[in-house]
Motif scaffolding. Structure first.
Motif, short mmCIF file in Angstrom:
data_model
loop_
_atom_site.label_atom_id
_atom_site.label_comp_id
_atom_site.label_asym_id
_atom_site.label_seq_id
_atom_site.Cartn_x
_atom_site.Cartn_y
_atom_site.Cartn_z
N ASP A 164 -18.05 17.52 3.63
CA ASP A 164 -17.96 18.85 3.03
C ASP A 164 -18.23 18.85 1.52
OD1 ASP A 164 -17.19 19.67 5.59
OD2 ASP A 164 -15.06 19.37 5.13
N LYS A 165 -18.15 17.68 0.89
CA LYS A 165 -18.38 17.55 -0.54
C LYS A 165 -17.45 18.43 -1.38
CE LYS A 165 -21.93 14.99 0.52
NZ LYS A 165 -21.86 13.50 0.40
N THR A 166 -16.22 18.62 -0.89
CA THR A 166 -15.26 19.46 -1.61
C THR A 166 -14.36 18.66 -2.54
OG1 THR A 166 -13.80 19.36 0.33
CG2 THR A 166 -15.21 21.30 0.11
N ILE A 167 -14.33 17.34 -2.39
CA ILE A 167 -13.60 16.48 -3.32
C ILE A 167 -14.45 15.26 -3.62
CG2 ILE A 167 -11.28 17.19 -2.61
CD1 ILE A 167 -11.08 14.60 -0.99
N THR A 168 -14.16 14.64 -4.76
CA THR A 168 -14.87 13.43 -5.15
C THR A 168 -14.14 12.20 -4.63
OG1 THR A 168 -13.65 13.17 -7.23
CG2 THR A 168 -15.61 14.61 -7.26
N GLU A 169 -14.79 11.05 -4.76
CA GLU A 169 -14.16 9.80 -4.34
C GLU A 169 -12.89 9.54 -5.15
OE1 GLU A 169 -14.56 6.36 -1.75
OE2 GLU A 169 -15.95 8.05 -1.98
N GLU A 170 -12.93 9.82 -6.46
CA GLU A 170 -11.76 9.63 -7.31
C GLU A 170 -10.63 10.56 -6.88
OE1 GLU A 170 -10.52 9.55 -12.04
OE2 GLU A 170 -12.08 10.93 -11.36
N LEU B 268 -5.00 20.12 2.42
CA LEU B 268 -3.87 19.55 3.13
C LEU B 268 -2.75 20.53 3.41
CD1 LEU B 268 -3.61 16.19 1.15
CD2 LEU B 268 -4.51 16.49 3.46
N SER B 269 -2.76 21.68 2.77
CA SER B 269 -1.62 22.59 2.87
C SER B 269 -1.33 23.01 4.31
CB SER B 269 -1.84 23.83 2.00
OG SER B 269 -3.05 24.48 2.35
N LYS B 270 -2.36 23.20 5.11
CA LYS B 270 -2.12 23.63 6.51
C LYS B 270 -1.48 22.52 7.33
CE LYS B 270 -6.85 22.53 8.05
NZ LYS B 270 -7.32 22.06 6.72
N GLU B 271 -1.58 21.27 6.87
CA GLU B 271 -0.95 20.15 7.58
C GLU B 271 0.54 20.04 7.26
OE1 GLU B 271 -2.73 18.46 9.76
OE2 GLU B 271 -4.51 19.63 9.19
N PRO C 174 -13.28 7.55 12.49
CA PRO C 174 -12.34 8.64 12.19
C PRO C 174 -11.16 8.63 13.16
CG PRO C 174 -14.61 9.43 12.25
CD PRO C 174 -14.63 8.04 12.81
N ALA C 175 -10.05 9.21 12.72
CA ALA C 175 -8.84 9.29 13.56
C ALA C 175 -8.15 10.61 13.29
CB ALA C 175 -7.92 8.11 13.26
N ASP C 176 -7.06 10.84 14.00
CA ASP C 176 -6.29 12.07 13.82
C ASP C 176 -5.21 11.81 12.78
OD1 ASP C 176 -5.12 14.54 14.08
OD2 ASP C 176 -4.04 14.06 15.94
N ASP C 177 -5.62 11.77 11.51
CA ASP C 177 -4.67 11.51 10.43
C ASP C 177 -5.14 12.17 9.15
OD1 ASP C 177 -6.65 9.78 9.41
OD2 ASP C 177 -5.78 8.06 10.46
N LEU C 178 -4.27 12.14 8.14
CA LEU C 178 -4.58 12.79 6.86
C LEU C 178 -5.71 12.08 6.13
CD1 LEU C 178 -0.94 13.48 5.57
CD2 LEU C 178 -2.49 15.07 6.71
N LEU C 179 -5.81 10.78 6.28
CA LEU C 179 -6.87 10.04 5.63
C LEU C 179 -8.24 10.50 6.12
CD1 LEU C 179 -7.81 7.87 3.72
CD2 LEU C 179 -7.31 6.14 5.48
N THR C 180 -8.37 10.74 7.39
CA THR C 180 -9.64 11.23 7.94
C THR C 180 -9.99 12.60 7.36
OG1 THR C 180 -9.36 9.97 9.99
CG2 THR C 180 -10.86 11.87 10.06
N ILE C 181 -9.00 13.47 7.22
CA ILE C 181 -9.24 14.79 6.63
C ILE C 181 -9.81 14.64 5.23
CG2 ILE C 181 -8.12 16.89 5.78
CD1 ILE C 181 -6.16 16.66 8.12
N LEU C 182 -9.23 13.74 4.44
CA LEU C 182 -9.68 13.55 3.07
C LEU C 182 -11.08 12.92 3.03
CD1 LEU C 182 -6.38 12.24 1.43
CD2 LEU C 182 -7.43 14.49 1.11
N VAL C 183 -11.33 11.95 3.89
CA VAL C 183 -12.63 11.30 3.93
C VAL C 183 -13.72 12.30 4.31
CG1 VAL C 183 -14.04 9.61 5.17
CG2 VAL C 183 -11.75 8.98 4.35
N GLN C 184 -13.45 13.14 5.29
CA GLN C 184 -14.45 14.13 5.70
C GLN C 184 -14.67 15.19 4.63
OE1 GLN C 184 -13.04 15.50 9.54
NE2 GLN C 184 -13.92 13.73 10.61
N ALA C 185 -13.61 15.54 3.91
CA ALA C 185 -13.76 16.49 2.81
C ALA C 185 -14.65 15.91 1.72
CB ALA C 185 -12.39 16.85 2.24
N CYS C 186 -14.56 14.61 1.53
CA CYS C 186 -15.37 13.95 0.51
C CYS C 186 -16.81 13.75 0.98
CB CYS C 186 -14.75 12.60 0.16
SG CYS C 186 -15.65 11.63 -1.07
N ASP C 187 -16.99 13.23 2.18
CA ASP C 187 -18.32 12.83 2.65
C ASP C 187 -19.11 13.97 3.28
OD1 ASP C 187 -17.46 10.38 1.82
OD2 ASP C 187 -17.27 9.51 3.82
#
Length: 411
Positions: free
Chosen positions: A225-231, A108-111, A210-223
């Motif tokens: 890119d597998k860089t974060i977990t659901e928790e 998120l830092s770049k946002e 998906p949309a142009d928002d922070l939630l979409t960034i997090l969801v894509q990172a989870c689903d």
């Protein structure tokens, strides 16, 4: 005297009761002043084990930046705290250390860079003007907290995250509960289950669309890119929403409460800002330094090895809490620190947004919101004034943040 001797001699049979609650207003509690002239103090919060308290600017910055002090360790300990419920991991940024913190924050830092946030200036101004239009249509008096200070940052962070408009009120209700410091544990647990289930519904909606928002960034990172977990996804989402508006809401009201009162020498601070609008960014920094926002939100950091701090040996396994408010009034760093000087020369950095790797992710956003709030209210309401006597202002008591329950104003 050796560090070990200093460590032993500094131990007090009865640690100081902490936090030092201020009954009302935005003055720094007088008990902080004598602590600057001695090594770290031992303190006892309402719950958890005893801790060291750092109040000097240099010591506070050291604790915030030295990676040998761990936030994550607090989750495994009887951490010093002001509420009965201990802080759990929760998957968010404020309960982890590097390298996990680096991994998650980088999403998120770049946002939240200064350049990216500056692009939001017009949108923030539009939200502010819409709120002020409503106030002026209804007419004075009005509560500047309910009608402006709360909805301005709340609306923006919900838009950035992607929260459905109908659910904005649930975000506010949840933030009110977790920031009160007095909600019963059962009520917090019940509301947490409801709110995290609601966040889960937003996540599923973004998975479908998906949309142009922070939630979409997090969801894509989870689903994807597998860089974060659901928790971790829901943990960061929770911190974004609560941290994204609560502090700014309180600061908007705090700033205006100060600017509407005669300062030292009866200077009309608002009149000066109106005459010198270019002074607003510097004034925001001085107000951030001056206002003791964080009352009891002293997230403990645990020494992972023996560390010398402020002339004291903090042993491995001992917690340290800090007072950013006291550090921002350190006379060795800020001359005449108890005076509000809107054009104070920037000779040192305040620590209101923290320091080190946990420096506030939304610092640039908060700064911009505060600048726009001052500019638009001053421009649209040139005759702004308190609508009640000063002594009738109702301040929050023994909560995480210093602030007003209402700020009745007229114009």
């Amino acid at each position: 005297m050796s560090l070990q001797q200093e460590h032993d001699s500094a131990q007090q049979p009865e640690p100081l009761a902490y936090p030092f609650w201020t009954t009302e207003g935005l003055g720094l509690h007088p008990d902080y002043r004598p602590l600057r002239d001695q090594p770290l103090a031992r303190v006892r919060l309402p719950y958890g084990e005893d801790a060291w308290l750092a109040t000097r600017h240099e010591d506070v910055r050291s604790v915030l930046s030295d990676t040998r002090f761990s936030l994550a360790e607090a989750v495994r300990r009887d951490q010093p705290r002001i509420s009965p419920m201990p802080r759990t991991g929760g998957g968010g940024l404020i309960s982890i250390d590097a390298p996990d913190h680096t991994r998650m924050r980088s999403l998120l830092s770049k946002e939240f860079t200064a350049r990216r946030i500056e692009l939001l200036r017009d949108r923030i101004r539009a939200i502010a003007d819409e709120l002020l239009d409503r106030m002026m249509e209804t007419g004075p008096p009005a509560d500047l907290v309910e009608n402006f200070a709360f909805p301005l940052p709340m609306t923006l962070i919900c838009e950035l995250v992607g929260v459905p408009y109908a659910d904005h009120r649930h975000v506010r209700d949840w933030a009110d509960t977790v920031c009160s410091g007095s909600a019963p544990p059962q009520a917090i647990q019940r509301q947490a289950a409801e709110f995290f289930a609601l966040m889960g519904s937003w996540v599923e909606a973004r998975r479908r669309e998906p949309a142009d928002d922070l939630l979409t960034i997090l969801v894509q990172a989870c689903d994807r890119d597998k860089t974060i977990t659901e928790e971790e996804l829901t943990g960061v989402l929770n911190e974004l929403l609560v941290g994204g508006f609560v502090t700014t809401t309180n600061q908007i009201a705090n700033f205006f409460s100060l600017l509407l009162l005669p300062a030292e020498g009866d200077e009309d601070l608002l009149a000066r800002l109106r005459a010198q609008p270019g002074l607003v960014p510097k004034a925001v920094e001085e107000l951030l330094r001056y206002v003791p926002l964080l009352n009891g939100l002293t997230l403990p950091r645990y020494a992972m090895e023996d560390i010398e701090l402020g002339g004291v040996l903090v042993r491995a396994g001992e917690p340290v809490v800090i007072s950013q408010a006291a550090a921002n009034r350190d006379p060795d760093v800020f001359p005449d620190p108890d005076r509000l000087v809107l054009d104070r020369p920037v000779t040192a950095q305040h620590v209101s947004f923290g320091h080190g790797i946990h420096y506030c992710l939304g610092a640039h956003l908060a700064r911009l919101e505060l600048q726009v709030a001052l500019e638009q209210v001053m421009t649209r309401m040139p005759e702004l004034r308190l609508a009640v006597p000063v002594e009738e202002l109702r301040w929050r008591s023994k909560e995480f943040f210093s602030g007003l329950r209402e700020l009745p104003v007229s114009w």
